[in-house]
Design a protein around this motif. Structure first.
Motif, PDB file in Angstrom:
ATOM      1  N   GLU A 239     -32.251 -54.063   5.599  1.00  0.00           N
ATOM      2  CA  GLU A 239     -32.026 -54.982   6.708  1.00  0.00           C
ATOM      3  C   GLU A 239     -30.548 -55.322   6.840  1.00  0.00           C
ATOM      4  O   GLU A 239     -30.034 -55.498   7.944  1.00  0.00           O
ATOM      5  CB  GLU A 239     -32.835 -56.268   6.516  1.00  0.00           C
ATOM      6  N   GLY A 240     -29.855 -55.390   5.698  1.00  0.00           N
ATOM      7  CA  GLY A 240     -28.442 -55.724   5.712  1.00  0.00           C
ATOM      8  C   GLY A 240     -27.526 -54.531   5.569  1.00  0.00           C
ATOM      9  O   GLY A 240     -26.341 -54.610   5.913  1.00  0.00           O
ATOM     10  N   TYR A 241     -28.062 -53.417   5.052  1.00  0.00           N
ATOM     11  CA  TYR A 241     -27.238 -52.243   4.776  1.00  0.00           C
ATOM     12  C   TYR A 241     -27.805 -51.002   5.445  1.00  0.00           C
ATOM     13  O   TYR A 241     -28.993 -50.935   5.776  1.00  0.00           O
ATOM     14  CB  TYR A 241     -27.171 -51.989   3.265  1.00  0.00           C
ATOM     15  N   THR A 242     -26.958 -50.009   5.605  1.00  0.00           N
ATOM     16  CA  THR A 242     -27.396 -48.709   6.100  1.00  0.00           C
ATOM     17  C   THR A 242     -26.727 -47.618   5.281  1.00  0.00           C
ATOM     18  O   THR A 242     -25.581 -47.774   4.841  1.00  0.00           O
ATOM     19  CB  THR A 242     -27.048 -48.537   7.598  1.00  0.00           C
ATOM     20  N   ALA A 243     -27.447 -46.542   5.024  1.00  0.00           N
ATOM     21  CA  ALA A 243     -26.864 -45.416   4.289  1.00  0.00           C
ATOM     22  C   ALA A 243     -25.920 -44.643   5.199  1.00  0.00           C
ATOM     23  O   ALA A 243     -26.165 -44.524   6.405  1.00  0.00           O
ATOM     24  CB  ALA A 243     -27.960 -44.486   3.780  1.00  0.00           C
ATOM     25  N   PHE A 244     -24.838 -44.138   4.633  1.00  0.00           N
ATOM     26  CA  PHE A 244     -23.992 -43.226   5.401  1.00  0.00           C
ATOM     27  C   PHE A 244     -24.836 -42.010   5.791  1.00  0.00           C
ATOM     28  O   PHE A 244     -25.689 -41.558   5.009  1.00  0.00           O
ATOM     29  CB  PHE A 244     -22.788 -42.794   4.576  1.00  0.00           C
ATOM     30  N   PRO A 245     -24.636 -41.465   6.987  1.00  0.00           N
ATOM     31  CA  PRO A 245     -25.512 -40.399   7.486  1.00  0.00           C
ATOM     32  C   PRO A 245     -25.484 -39.111   6.687  1.00  0.00           C
ATOM     33  O   PRO A 245     -26.376 -38.269   6.839  1.00  0.00           O
ATOM     34  CB  PRO A 245     -25.007 -40.167   8.922  1.00  0.00           C
ATOM     35  N   ASP A 246     -24.486 -38.923   5.818  1.00  0.00           N
ATOM     36  CA  ASP A 246     -24.396 -37.676   5.056  1.00  0.00           C
ATOM     37  C   ASP A 246     -24.951 -37.801   3.645  1.00  0.00           C
ATOM     38  O   ASP A 246     -24.795 -36.899   2.826  1.00  0.00           O
ATOM     39  CB  ASP A 246     -22.938 -37.204   4.993  1.00  0.00           C
ATOM     40  N   VAL A 247     -25.646 -38.917   3.353  1.00  0.00           N
ATOM     41  CA  VAL A 247     -26.071 -39.189   1.977  1.00  0.00           C
ATOM     42  C   VAL A 247     -27.504 -38.771   1.688  1.00  0.00           C
ATOM     43  O   VAL A 247     -27.778 -38.019   0.747  1.00  0.00           O
ATOM     44  CB  VAL A 247     -25.887 -40.692   1.646  1.00  0.00           C
ATOM     45  N   LEU A 248     -28.452 -39.274   2.464  1.00  0.00           N
ATOM     46  CA  LEU A 248     -29.865 -39.104   2.126  1.00  0.00           C
ATOM     47  C   LEU A 248     -30.290 -37.641   2.060  1.00  0.00           C
ATOM     48  O   LEU A 248     -30.936 -37.211   1.105  1.00  0.00           O
ATOM     49  CB  LEU A 248     -30.739 -39.863   3.132  1.00  0.00           C
ATOM     50  N   SER A 249     -29.924 -36.866   3.086  1.00  0.00           N
ATOM     51  CA  SER A 249     -30.378 -35.477   3.117  1.00  0.00           C
ATOM     52  C   SER A 249     -29.780 -34.676   1.962  1.00  0.00           C
ATOM     53  O   SER A 249     -30.461 -33.847   1.348  1.00  0.00           O
ATOM     54  CB  SER A 249     -30.028 -34.825   4.455  1.00  0.00           C
ATOM     55  N   TYR A 250     -28.495 -34.935   1.656  1.00  0.00           N
ATOM     56  CA  TYR A 250     -27.865 -34.170   0.586  1.00  0.00           C
ATOM     57  C   TYR A 250     -28.490 -34.507  -0.770  1.00  0.00           C
ATOM     58  O   TYR A 250     -28.841 -33.598  -1.552  1.00  0.00           O
ATOM     59  CB  TYR A 250     -26.364 -34.422   0.542  1.00  0.00           C
ATOM     60  N   LEU A 251     -28.662 -35.792  -1.077  1.00  0.00           N
ATOM     61  CA  LEU A 251     -29.247 -36.156  -2.370  1.00  0.00           C
ATOM     62  C   LEU A 251     -30.696 -35.697  -2.471  1.00  0.00           C
ATOM     63  O   LEU A 251     -31.149 -35.294  -3.550  1.00  0.00           O
ATOM     64  CB  LEU A 251     -29.140 -37.663  -2.590  1.00  0.00           C
ATOM     65  N   ARG A 252     -31.419 -35.746  -1.364  1.00  0.00           N
ATOM     66  CA  ARG A 252     -32.814 -35.282  -1.400  1.00  0.00           C
ATOM     67  C   ARG A 252     -32.873 -33.774  -1.642  1.00  0.00           C
ATOM     68  O   ARG A 252     -33.686 -33.287  -2.430  1.00  0.00           O
ATOM     69  CB  ARG A 252     -33.510 -35.662  -0.091  1.00  0.00           C
ATOM     70  N   ASN A 253     -31.998 -33.028  -0.973  1.00  0.00           N
ATOM     71  CA  ASN A 253     -31.943 -31.583  -1.205  1.00  0.00           C
ATOM     72  C   ASN A 253     -31.494 -31.264  -2.624  1.00  0.00           C
ATOM     73  O   ASN A 253     -32.008 -30.344  -3.262  1.00  0.00           O
ATOM     74  CB  ASN A 253     -31.000 -30.916  -0.198  1.00  0.00           C
ATOM     75  N   LEU A 254     -30.550 -32.044  -3.128  1.00  0.00           N
ATOM     76  CA  LEU A 254     -30.058 -31.822  -4.482  1.00  0.00           C
ATOM     77  C   LEU A 254     -31.159 -32.068  -5.502  1.00  0.00           C
ATOM     78  O   LEU A 254     -31.245 -31.365  -6.516  1.00  0.00           O
ATOM     79  CB  LEU A 254     -28.869 -32.750  -4.754  1.00  0.00           C
ATOM     80  N   SER A 255     -32.022 -33.038  -5.229  1.00  0.00           N
ATOM     81  CA  SER A 255     -33.075 -33.376  -6.188  1.00  0.00           C
ATOM     82  C   SER A 255     -34.114 -32.270  -6.322  1.00  0.00           C
ATOM     83  O   SER A 255     -34.845 -32.209  -7.315  1.00  0.00           O
ATOM     84  CB  SER A 255     -33.772 -34.678  -5.779  1.00  0.00           C
ATOM     85  N   SER A 256     -34.184 -31.391  -5.320  1.00  0.00           N
ATOM     86  CA  SER A 256     -35.176 -30.310  -5.360  1.00  0.00           C
ATOM     87  C   SER A 256     -34.637 -29.043  -6.024  1.00  0.00           C
ATOM     88  O   SER A 256     -35.365 -28.052  -6.152  1.00  0.00           O
ATOM     89  CB  SER A 256     -35.631 -29.978  -3.937  1.00  0.00           C
ATOM     90  N   GLN A 257     -33.385 -29.067  -6.473  1.00  0.00           N
ATOM     91  CA  GLN A 257     -32.796 -27.889  -7.096  1.00  0.00           C
ATOM     92  C   GLN A 257     -33.375 -27.665  -8.499  1.00  0.00           C
ATOM     93  O   GLN A 257     -33.715 -28.628  -9.202  1.00  0.00           O
ATOM     94  CB  GLN A 257     -31.278 -28.036  -7.192  1.00  0.00           C
ATOM     95  N   PRO A 258     -33.494 -26.422  -8.932  1.00  0.00           N
ATOM     96  CA  PRO A 258     -34.024 -26.136 -10.268  1.00  0.00           C
ATOM     97  C   PRO A 258     -33.254 -26.832 -11.392  1.00  0.00           C
ATOM     98  O   PRO A 258     -33.826 -27.180 -12.428  1.00  0.00           O
ATOM     99  CB  PRO A 258     -33.888 -24.607 -10.367  1.00  0.00           C
ATOM    100  N   SER A 259     -31.959 -27.063 -11.187  1.00  0.00           N
ATOM    101  CA  SER A 259     -31.127 -27.687 -12.223  1.00  0.00           C
ATOM    102  C   SER A 259     -31.495 -29.135 -12.498  1.00  0.00           C
ATOM    103  O   SER A 259     -31.061 -29.714 -13.498  1.00  0.00           O
ATOM    104  CB  SER A 259     -29.651 -27.613 -11.816  1.00  0.00           C
ATOM    105  N   ARG A 260     -32.312 -29.735 -11.634  1.00  0.00           N
ATOM    106  CA  ARG A 260     -32.677 -31.143 -11.817  1.00  0.00           C
ATOM    107  C   ARG A 260     -33.869 -31.317 -12.751  1.00  0.00           C
ATOM    108  O   ARG A 260     -34.212 -32.441 -13.124  1.00  0.00           O
ATOM    109  CB  ARG A 260     -32.990 -31.780 -10.458  1.00  0.00           C
ATOM    110  N   LEU A 261     -34.504 -30.224 -13.125  1.00  0.00           N
ATOM    111  CA  LEU A 261     -35.660 -30.300 -14.023  1.00  0.00           C
ATOM    112  C   LEU A 261     -35.201 -30.523 -15.461  1.00  0.00           C
ATOM    113  O   LEU A 261     -34.177 -29.985 -15.888  1.00  0.00           O
ATOM    114  CB  LEU A 261     -36.488 -29.022 -13.941  1.00  0.00           C
ATOM    115  N   PRO A 262     -35.948 -31.317 -16.263  1.00  0.00           N
ATOM    116  CA  PRO A 262     -35.562 -31.569 -17.652  1.00  0.00           C
ATOM    117  C   PRO A 262     -35.400 -30.306 -18.485  1.00  0.00           C
ATOM    118  O   PRO A 262     -34.604 -30.274 -19.421  1.00  0.00           O
ATOM    119  CB  PRO A 262     -36.723 -32.431 -18.174  1.00  0.00           C
ATOM    120  N   SER A 263     -36.127 -29.262 -18.132  1.00  0.00           N
ATOM    121  CA  SER A 263     -36.068 -28.012 -18.900  1.00  0.00           C
ATOM    122  C   SER A 263     -34.959 -27.082 -18.437  1.00  0.00           C
ATOM    123  O   SER A 263     -34.769 -26.005 -19.010  1.00  0.00           O
ATOM    124  CB  SER A 263     -37.405 -27.290 -18.783  1.00  0.00           C
TER     125      SER A 263
END
Length: 308
Positions: free
Chosen positions: A117-141
């Protein structure tokens, strides 16, 4: 070094594990409109007669006064951040309003700035971090491995703000007890942990707050059954300020990248890589200035930040 050298020339794409930590306010998100405007609008809707300019001046005085009396958002006195902000809000508006303030004013403003309500994400943040989270390198193994955290000078609102903005945030923070069983049940996240000055007791550019992040990384790896070996990890901090972010990170032994969020940067060299505006010299090291957050995936510094 000649003008136009790319970051990749001096820093070849890394193949080691990477701890990527990011500043929050000013890098990942910003106020939806100036804070004084939001405070003023809410207060006037409740019958408080005050201009935005008066709010700005009064807020600045109140913030300094409460910070002097109760440092670090009141953490040392067990006041807690909500009560701390209650003091700031009361001291901001009381001089401009006869009698008691509207009972809903303080909780309304606190809740507003605890969420989207008080803040907004910069438009280049959400999609990049979400895509980054799906990379194989993010897995514990994974080998090499990528872990993503936040390091911020803030009270304990940040995880809730980030979650409200649409990011999947693991609420691990400095001082958290990490159980192996709980880690095994963790869903996929965009942010693995948050390090806040409120918890650590010091602010950037202090090296202590960066050390808290590597300590958290060690705890996460230990819960997964592995050990943190510093020589096997690259440490990268991304922010929007030179002194607090880049200088603090480099003094702590990290690499640093600055994202241009509209502040003036005195570039020593122009860039010629994708997304690179140029470079500055900080503590004798070359720091790249990117034109956007998502340019982390293309500027040529770290292979693990590229989106496959």
């Amino acid at each position: 070094m000649s003008e136009g050298n790319s970051y990749q020339q001096d820093n070849p794409i890394m193949k080691r594990n990477l701890l990527l930590c990011v500043d929050a306010f000013g890098t990942l998100f910003r106020p939806r409109s100036p804070i004084a405007e939001q405070y003023g609008s809410v207060a006037r809707s409740m019958g408080v007669t005050i201009s935005d300019d008066e709010v700005a001046k009064s807020f600045k005085t109140a913030f300094k006064e409460v910070s002097k009396s109760y440092s670090n958002y009141g953490k040392a006195t067990d006041m807690g951040a909500r009560q701390w902000w209650t003091e700031v809000i009361t001291k901001t508006f009381q001089p401009h309003h006869p009698g008691p303030l509207p009972s809903s004013l303080t909780p309304n403003l606190i809740n507003r700035f605890w969420s989207k309500e008080g803040y907004t994400a910069f438009p280049d943040v959400l999609s990049y971090l979400r895509n980054l989270s799906s990379q194989p390198s993010r897995l514990p193994s994974a080998s090499p491995r990528l872990v993503v955290g936040v390091i911020t000078n803030s009270d304990d609102r940040v995880p809730d703000v980030l979650s409200s903005l649409g990011l999947r945030v693991n609420h691990l923070r400095h001082g958290s007890k990490i159980e192996k069983e709980a880690m095994q049940e963790q869903p996929q996240t965009d942010i693995d942990f948050c390090i806040m000055s409120y918890d650590v007791g010091c602010e950037k550019p202090s090296s202590e707050i960066f050390d808290a992040a590597t300590s958290m990384l060690g705890s996460i790896l230990a819960a997964e059954g592995t050990e943190f070996e510093k020589q096997d990890w690259d440490l990268l901090y991304v922010g929007d300020e030179v002194k607090k972010d880049a200088q603090g990170a480099i003094q702590a032994g990290w690499d640093a990248v600055i994202v241009d969020r509209g502040g003036e940067k005195d570039l020593a060299y122009e860039g010629d890589a994708p997304g690179v505006e140029g470079f500055i010299e900080v503590e004798g090291k070359q720091v790249v200035i990117l034109d956007s957050f998502e340019a982390l995936g293309s500027f040529g510094g770290y292979g693990l930040l590229e989106i496959e």
